[in-house]
Design a protein around this motif. Structure first.
Motif, PDB file in Angstrom:
ATOM      1  N   VAL A  64      10.322  23.682   0.537  1.00  0.00           N
ATOM      2  CA  VAL A  64      10.112  22.276   0.142  1.00  0.00           C
ATOM      3  C   VAL A  64       8.622  21.965   0.094  1.00  0.00           C
ATOM      4  O   VAL A  64       8.152  21.252  -0.807  1.00  0.00           O
ATOM      5  N   LEU A  65       7.860  22.507   1.027  1.00  0.00           N
ATOM      6  CA  LEU A  65       6.427  22.216   1.082  1.00  0.00           C
ATOM      7  C   LEU A  65       5.651  22.873  -0.059  1.00  0.00           C
ATOM      8  O   LEU A  65       4.478  22.566  -0.260  1.00  0.00           O
ATOM      9  N   ARG A  66       6.298  23.761  -0.792  1.00  0.00           N
ATOM     10  CA  ARG A  66       5.652  24.348  -1.965  1.00  0.00           C
ATOM     11  C   ARG A  66       5.734  23.422  -3.177  1.00  0.00           C
ATOM     12  O   ARG A  66       5.038  23.626  -4.165  1.00  0.00           O
ATOM     13  N   ILE A  67       6.576  22.415  -3.108  1.00  0.00           N
ATOM     14  CA  ILE A  67       6.691  21.446  -4.197  1.00  0.00           C
ATOM     15  C   ILE A  67       5.417  20.597  -4.236  1.00  0.00           C
ATOM     16  O   ILE A  67       4.968  20.104  -3.197  1.00  0.00           O
ATOM     17  N   PRO A  68       4.805  20.426  -5.410  1.00  0.00           N
ATOM     18  CA  PRO A  68       3.552  19.660  -5.490  1.00  0.00           C
ATOM     19  C   PRO A  68       3.678  18.280  -4.849  1.00  0.00           C
ATOM     20  O   PRO A  68       4.638  17.553  -5.081  1.00  0.00           O
ATOM     21  N   GLY A  69       2.706  17.934  -4.033  1.00  0.00           N
ATOM     22  CA  GLY A  69       2.654  16.623  -3.391  1.00  0.00           C
ATOM     23  C   GLY A  69       3.289  16.568  -2.022  1.00  0.00           C
ATOM     24  O   GLY A  69       2.975  15.674  -1.220  1.00  0.00           O
ATOM     25  N   LEU A 117       1.942  14.726   1.633  1.00  0.00           N
ATOM     26  CA  LEU A 117       2.749  13.740   2.354  1.00  0.00           C
ATOM     27  C   LEU A 117       2.893  14.127   3.820  1.00  0.00           C
ATOM     28  O   LEU A 117       2.811  13.273   4.717  1.00  0.00           O
ATOM     29  N   LEU A 118       3.096  15.422   4.080  1.00  0.00           N
ATOM     30  CA  LEU A 118       3.229  15.888   5.459  1.00  0.00           C
ATOM     31  C   LEU A 118       1.938  15.671   6.239  1.00  0.00           C
ATOM     32  O   LEU A 118       1.959  15.242   7.399  1.00  0.00           O
ATOM     33  N   SER A 170       0.812  -1.220   0.000  1.00  0.00           N
ATOM     34  CA  SER A 170       0.000   0.000   0.000  1.00  0.00           C
ATOM     35  C   SER A 170       0.842   1.265   0.000  1.00  0.00           C
ATOM     36  O   SER A 170       0.328   2.370  -0.176  1.00  0.00           O
ATOM     37  N   GLY A 171       2.163   1.100   0.234  1.00  0.00           N
ATOM     38  CA  GLY A 171       3.041   2.257   0.296  1.00  0.00           C
ATOM     39  C   GLY A 171       2.779   3.137   1.503  1.00  0.00           C
ATOM     40  O   GLY A 171       3.035   4.343   1.466  1.00  0.00           O
ATOM     41  N   THR A 172       2.265   2.542   2.580  1.00  0.00           N
ATOM     42  CA  THR A 172       1.913   3.320   3.770  1.00  0.00           C
ATOM     43  C   THR A 172       2.666   2.804   4.989  1.00  0.00           C
ATOM     44  O   THR A 172       3.179   1.678   5.011  1.00  0.00           O
ATOM     45  N   VAL A 173       2.719   3.655   6.019  1.00  0.00           N
ATOM     46  CA  VAL A 173       3.271   3.270   7.313  1.00  0.00           C
ATOM     47  C   VAL A 173       2.102   2.948   8.232  1.00  0.00           C
ATOM     48  O   VAL A 173       1.186   3.760   8.393  1.00  0.00           O
ATOM     49  N   GLU A 174       2.116   1.770   8.828  1.00  0.00           N
ATOM     50  CA  GLU A 174       1.017   1.357   9.693  1.00  0.00           C
ATOM     51  C   GLU A 174       1.527   0.965  11.064  1.00  0.00           C
ATOM     52  O   GLU A 174       2.670   0.520  11.224  1.00  0.00           O
TER      53      GLU A 174
END
Length: 319
Positions: A251-256, A260-261, A42-46
């Motif tokens: 960095v947070l202005r970069i799309p996506g 993620l944050l 899933s590409g997630t952290v659980e």
């Protein structure tokens, strides 16, 4: 008379023999533990929620200890939220502090409660509030920033006030700071802050939107500037099992990146809300190093960095 003296001698000898045993008695202590792993499908952290006492090992001061119980604690949690409103925080960082604080507590449950502390305003903390009420306050602060009373950045004072606000402690207490790791002007010392936080087994999370290398970028093939090390507040967070997370505004202005944050904040709150309550036996008299590990962690795809717990512990007299 002779018989009485013999009885008294026997009684005193018995006390001397018993005393070492009494001082060596174990006290049980509940420690918060959060374990996660990456799920490739899933590409997630659980969060890992199926561990029991037999899946954990513990060392106290380097010596093997005993884990008597481990279960997920789903009870109400108290969170002290600290926002750095000092003049050292630029407007774009302040906006991110308030917006990401809202994002964090949007993951809260109805039974969780929050208190708010503002660095630089001189405003005392108000009563504990449910998530929805605090979100309303934070959204108002995004565009209407509270006025500051001095030019200092009293991070240690705010951390100490937040820790005292949760004294006596409750299991699972947490402090979450949005701001800078460096301090100016505090009356409290980092040693005072760290001791109280560790004694009460409070978890200390922190997030900063500053660029640590702004104006400090070295020339090509040159080492990083001297003195660019881990700030003491960051070390306190590490001592409780967590860390300062840095996310520069650019960095947070970069799309996506912002999405993620926001997902990362959701993962962090899941650990705040439902940590393991790990009960261990202690034989100690002062601050001692603590090591918790998951048995066969590699086979479970659990890295050392996925296991979060206080790395130092003080004596506990009750659970």
């Amino acid at each position: 008379m002779r018989i009485l003296k013999l009885l008294m001698a026997f009684w005193i000898t018995s006390l001397v023999a018993i005393r070492p045993q009494a001082s060596a008695q174990e006290a049980s202590c509940d420690v918060p533990l959060v374990v996660t792993h990456f799920v490739a499908s899933s590409g997630t952290v659980e969060m890992v929620k199926d561990l029991t006492a037999k899946d954990l090992t513990v060392k106290i001061g380097g010596s093997a200890g005993t884990v008597t119980n481990a279960s997920v604690d789903t009870g109400s949690k108290r969170v002290a939220l600290i926002l750095d409103a000092s003049t050292k925080v630029p407007t774009d960082e302040w906006r991110l502090e308030t917006e990401m604080a809202v994002t964090l507590i949007q993951n809260a449950r109805a039974l969780d409660r929050f208190s708010l502390f503002l660095v630089g305003t001189g405003t005392p903390a108000g009563p504990r509030l449910p998530s929805a009420d605090l979100q309303t306050q934070l959204r108002e602060m995004t565009s209407s920033r509270p006025p500051t009373v001095d030019a200092n950045e009293r991070i240690y004072d705010a951390l100490l006030a937040a820790a005292k606000h949760m004294d006596p402690p409750e299991f699972g207490d947490a402090i979450f700071l949005f701001g800078h790791p460096d301090d100016t002007g505090s009356k409290a010392t980092p040693e005072q802050v760290e001791e109280l936080i560790l004694r009460n087994r409070v978890r200390f999370y922190a997030m900063s939107f500053t660029d640590l290398l702004r104006g400090k970028h070295p020339a090509a093939n040159k080492p990083l500037p001297k003195g660019l090390g881990q700030e003491r507040a960051d070390k306190i967070s590490h001592a409780t099992g967590y860390f300062f997370s840095y996310h520069a505004v650019d960095v947070l202005r970069i799309p996506g990146q912002r999405a993620l944050l926001e997902g990362f904040l959701g993962d962090l709150y899941a650990g705040i809300a439902q940590p393991y309550r790990v009960t261990i036996g202690l034989k100690m008299s002062d601050k001692t190093a603590l090591d918790l590990a998951v048995v066969n962690g590699k086979d479970r795809n659990i890295r050392l960095d996925d296991v979060h717990y206080p790395h130092f512990i003080y004596p506990c007299t009750s659970r």
